[in-house]
Design a protein around this motif. Structure first.
Motif, PDB file in Angstrom:
ATOM      1  N   ALA A  28      -9.072   4.091   2.824  1.00  0.00           N
ATOM      2  CA  ALA A  28      -8.866   3.477   1.506  1.00  0.00           C
ATOM      3  C   ALA A  28     -10.178   2.945   0.941  1.00  0.00           C
ATOM      4  O   ALA A  28     -10.494   3.149  -0.246  1.00  0.00           O
ATOM      5  CB  ALA A  28      -7.830   2.366   1.609  1.00  0.00           C
ATOM      6  N   ALA A  44      -3.472   0.884   0.225  1.00  0.00           N
ATOM      7  CA  ALA A  44      -2.825   2.195   0.348  1.00  0.00           C
ATOM      8  C   ALA A  44      -1.313   2.013   0.288  1.00  0.00           C
ATOM      9  O   ALA A  44      -0.756   1.160   1.002  1.00  0.00           O
ATOM     10  CB  ALA A  44      -3.226   2.869   1.653  1.00  0.00           C
ATOM     11  N   ASP A  76      -4.312  12.544   0.057  1.00  0.00           N
ATOM     12  CA  ASP A  76      -4.265  11.536   1.113  1.00  0.00           C
ATOM     13  C   ASP A  76      -2.867  11.516   1.714  1.00  0.00           C
ATOM     14  O   ASP A  76      -1.870  11.562   0.987  1.00  0.00           O
ATOM     15  CB  ASP A  76      -4.576  10.150   0.543  1.00  0.00           C
ATOM     16  CG  ASP A  76      -6.021  10.003   0.103  1.00  0.00           C
ATOM     17  OD1 ASP A  76      -6.886  10.687   0.687  1.00  0.00           O
ATOM     18  OD2 ASP A  76      -6.280   9.217  -0.823  1.00  0.00           O
ATOM     19  N   VAL A 131      -4.098   5.427  -3.223  1.00  0.00           N
ATOM     20  CA  VAL A 131      -5.125   4.430  -2.936  1.00  0.00           C
ATOM     21  C   VAL A 131      -5.525   3.753  -4.247  1.00  0.00           C
ATOM     22  O   VAL A 131      -5.846   4.438  -5.240  1.00  0.00           O
ATOM     23  CB  VAL A 131      -6.348   5.061  -2.262  1.00  0.00           C
ATOM     24  CG1 VAL A 131      -7.477   4.039  -2.120  1.00  0.00           C
ATOM     25  CG2 VAL A 131      -5.974   5.628  -0.896  1.00  0.00           C
TER      26      VAL A 131
END
Length: 821
Positions: free
Chosen positions: A362, A372, A450, A464
């Motif tokens: 993050a 996150a 992610d 994030v």
């Protein structure tokens, strides 16, 4: 869907054909069961089929009656059990890595070996980025035998095959019969039906047809139907008094997942690393694929917004038709092989680029204090806990979507052979002409996401946000590109190949001596598109991906193709290949041989988008960049008598390699040397039999032209020993057996720091024939659920103990029922 219904309809009436193996350029004979036959005639990569004891080559044949005992498996899994061939699988149905006798695995696919079906290449180049040749090949009931030649005359009887050949030989319906088999995964998701049927039709006609259809999640937990599709193949033969004509056809439409290196914990020392699972993520059976990942959101090859479902995985589509003929005319044997294949598909890889703790990933994207939260899955909107999934890890991964618009291949190989009496011996002369065209029309499209690292098909996408509340992701997407503008590419290139070749062999008494030569001329034309080419080409833009009228941070990282600035590809290449050998039949069961060979491989797409090809003229100024040579010296002996065979070959090989590692910016220009010995043998006594193979190799990088610190190092992924054995006990109604494969340790990277541990896998099978024509089979792959690694991305033990590695699949057990008639 049409393919599925055709196969199921055919399966209702089809049944099993006894395993046949093509033992010459034309005819097939039943595979031996009780003992090794008096003659083992081998036809791949040679001028004329000969008894293996009369040929100065290193060859192997894997009959259908044997490899079918291992159950329905990808081609890489089967080839891994053959001597002299090194395979890095665990990737999925295709895109495995192959090499032979210490030749380097510098990148993916098969650079130095050519893969064939019925004597013609499936793709001209076996290591095309993201679309290796094995994605278009499926071993099923159509295959009578798999033949391999290592080194030897493979370099002169095929183009781009300096290391050797793999040839899948089809059944052709000489004997009436067929089979239908159903397979069910007992501890994993697979439902599959295989079938084939062939028979003579009278008046010299015969046919064979077969295929498979399967559906299921597959050997790893992904949470959706990853495997879906099948294959249908057909051939019909007209036999004449002096030859035959055969028509081949294939229809493949199959999809399957691609498995990547996944997160692991790495501790210990470089020489003795300790590699363990990352929390609840089991490296043997889990995947970063899940129902909560994707789709791949990106601009397509026309710079228009597009979405590709993750479930599409590795989808291969191939439609081919071919003609084969052989006739004896005026003392000459004239053979003709031709095939056209329309190949295409979509190929997705989701692979980590960075793995770390929740806080570190993050912070790397949004600064100190970044937060996150889950962007998909059952915990959507919740903060990702520091100990998420028992490992507290996040992964930033690239979704690499390759669109193969056309990998069409045309090949024609015509040759004439005549045997003259000369003195007390036979002089065999062959002349041939090879013509081929390989298309490469592919698009590279990427997005970056992610995710957490969760087992059990629960991996979810993650958002994030900075400490001040500025989002750096959008629904889990951090970027709609890869490494900025890099690797957003279009290839549209054609490789036109013409290769005359010839051979001479003189066989007198116990002595056989011969040689062959080939000249390959290639004409390469096309265009490339991508900001990687420089020259002011723009590759990044802002684009409103979600259409809300606001440009978010990831929407400023959108890769775009400079469609109005193509670069030409315009160069020719040419190289010679030659091979000579001598064989002496010391006695009926024993012969010795020696051979010297030199061949080469055109560098194809591995030099595109590199400085080797001018982005202005399309030329290749340095001739050394156009192809890579391989020189091999080999010698050994062969023994065959009364149920015992033993073949031993010592070898020394040197190779050149221009490559790019896994599509990255890490270009390599190197020379290699390898020495060693390969052994294969079999033994049968009563109810017991065993086949075994071993290859010992020492290798080094003799020169690295871009990084001198690597000169003298051992190539990565090069084990000293590769061992395999298949013992069996065959009773009247029951057969018990196992296949054992061992590879010893090797270096993870060329820097020779971190060692990948060696490992052994065991596959087992039990076959019961309760009544005639009925067979029940239980198969287990990786019976002891071993953890073994083919690839570790790190070059040394990481300071934070976090790495990512590609592992073999865990144990899978399947049951099959087969009806033959």
């Amino acid at each position: 869907m049409k393919l599925r219904y055709l196969l199921l309809a055919f399966g209702a009436s089809a049944i099993v054909h006894p395993a046949l193996a093509q033992t010459s350029g034309e005819e097939q004979k039943p595979a031996a069961k009780a003992q090794v036959p008096e003659k083992e005639v081998f036809s791949t990569g040679v001028a004329k089929g000969r008894d293996r004891l009369d040929s100065a080559t290193s060859t192997s044949a894997f009959r259908a009656s044997e490899f079918e005992k291992l159950g329905p498996r990808p081609l890489g899994d089967l080839l891994r059990t053959m001597p002299g061939i090194r395979v890095e699988n665990g990737i999925g149905e295709g895109n495995a890595n192959y090499t032979v006798r210490g030749l380097p695995l510098a990148a993916g696919g098969s650079k130095y070996m050519q893969f064939q079906e019925d004597g013609l290449p499936v793709l001209e180049f076996g290591d095309i980025f993201n679309v290796a040749v094995d994605v278009y090949m499926r071993p099923d009931f159509n295959v009578a035998a798999i033949e391999s030649i290592r080194g030897g005359s493979g370099s002169t009887f095929s183009s781009n095959a300096p290391g050797g050949l793999i040839n899948l030989i089809s059944k052709t319906g000489e004997t009436r019969g067929g089979a239908i088999q159903t397979t069910l995964g007992l501890d994993y998701g697979e439902k599959r039906v295989d079938m084939d049927y062939g028979q003579p039709l009278g008046d010299g006609w015969r046919f064979h047809v077969g295929g498979y259809y399967r559906v299921g999640e597959g050997p790893r937990d992904i949470g959706f139907t990853g495997y879906k599709g099948g294959q249908l193949r057909f051939n019909v033969t007209k036999q004449f008094s002096n030859g035959y004509v055969r028509l081949h056809a294939k229809w493949l439409d199959d999809r399957s997942p691609t498995f990547a290196p996944y997160p692991v914990r790495i501790t210990g020392t470089n020489d003795n690393p300790v590699i363990t699972n990352a929390g609840n993520f089991d490296i043997r059976k889990d995947s970063l694929l899940s129902p909560f990942i994707g789709p791949v959101v990106t601009l397509n090859g026309d710079n228009k917004l597009d979405r590709f479902e993750v479930a599409n995985g590795m989808r291969a589509i191939s439609k081919s038709i071919g003609l084969e003929a052989q006739f004896d005319i005026g003392g000459f044997t004239i053979s003709e092989r031709m095939r056209y294949a329309a190949n295409s598909g979509d190929f997705l890889r989701v692979f980590p680029s960075n793995v770390g703790t929740v806080a570190s990933i993050a912070a790397s994207q949004a600064g100190a204090g970044a937060v996150a939260t889950y962007a998909s899955g059952p915990n959507i909107g919740n903060v990702v806990p520091v100990d998420a999934n028992g490992n507290g890890l996040l992964a930033f991964s690239y979704m690499a979507q390759t669109r193969a618009r056309s990998l069409d291949n045309f090949t024609n190989d015509i040759r004439a052979t005549r045997v003259w009496k000369m003195g007390q011996g036979d002089l065999t002369v062959t002349a041939g002409l090879y013509k081929a065209n390989q298309k490469l029309n592919a698009q590279w499209l990427h997005a970056g996401i992610d995710t957490d690292v969760a087992g059990g098909a629960q991996t979810a996408m993650v958002n994030v946000t900075s400490a001040s509340g500025v989002a750096q992701t959008q629904n889990g997407y951090y970027t709609f590109s890869r490494n900025g503008s890099r690797f957003r590419r279009i290839f549209d290139v054609s490789y036109d190949i013409l290769a005359p070749y010839g051979s001479v062999n003189y066989h007198v008494g116990k002595l056989s001596i011969g040689g062959s030569v080939r000249y390959d001329r290639g004409r390469v034309r096309g265009t490339l598109i991508g900001a990687d080419l420089g020259g002011g080409r723009v590759g990044i833009t802002s684009f409103d991906i979600n259409g809300n009228g606001v440009i978010s941070a990831p929407e400023t990282r959108v890769a775009i193709l400079p469609l109005d600035q193509p670069a030409p590809v315009n160069y020719n290449y040419g190289y010679w290949s030659y091979s000579s050998g001598i064989n002496y039949r010391v006695a009926e069961p024993f012969s010795v041989f020696a051979r010297y060979s030199h061949g080469a491989r055109a560098n194809a797409d591995k030099i595109l988008f590199t400085p080797a090809v001018s982005a202005v003229t399309g030329g290749v100024p340095d001739a050394a960049d156009k192809d890579d040579g391989v020189t091999q010296l080999e010698g050994g002996f062969k023994f065959r008598k009364a149920g015992v065979t033993l073949n031993v070959t010592a070898f020394r090989a040197t190779a050149e390699d221009h490559n790019v590692l896994n599509g990255s910016a890490n270009q390599t220009i190197r020379s290699y040397r390898a020495t060693g010995v390969e052994m294969e043998g079999s033994y049968r006594r009563g109810i017991f039999s065993i086949t075994a193979g071993a290859t010992y190799t020492t290798a080094k990088i003799t020169q690295d032209r871009l990084d001198s610190t690597l000169t003298g190092k051992e190539p990565r992924h090069q084990p000293a020993w590769t061992l395999e054995a298949t013992p069996q006990i065959e009773l009247r109604r029951v057969t018990l057996g196992a296949n054992i494969v061992t590879i010893t340790s090797s270096y993870a990277q060329d820097s020779n720091l971190l060692k990948m541990p060696g490992f052994t896998t065991v596959a087992a099978f039990v076959i019961v024939k309760p009544v005639d024509r009925v067979q029940l089979m239980l198969n287990a792959t990786n019976l002891f659920n071993t953890t073994g690694f083919f690839d570790i991305n790190q070059s040394e033990v990481p300071a934070n103990g976090i790495g990512w590695a590609r592992a073999i699949n865990g144990r899978t057990v399947s049951a099959s029922a087969k009806l033959s008639f």
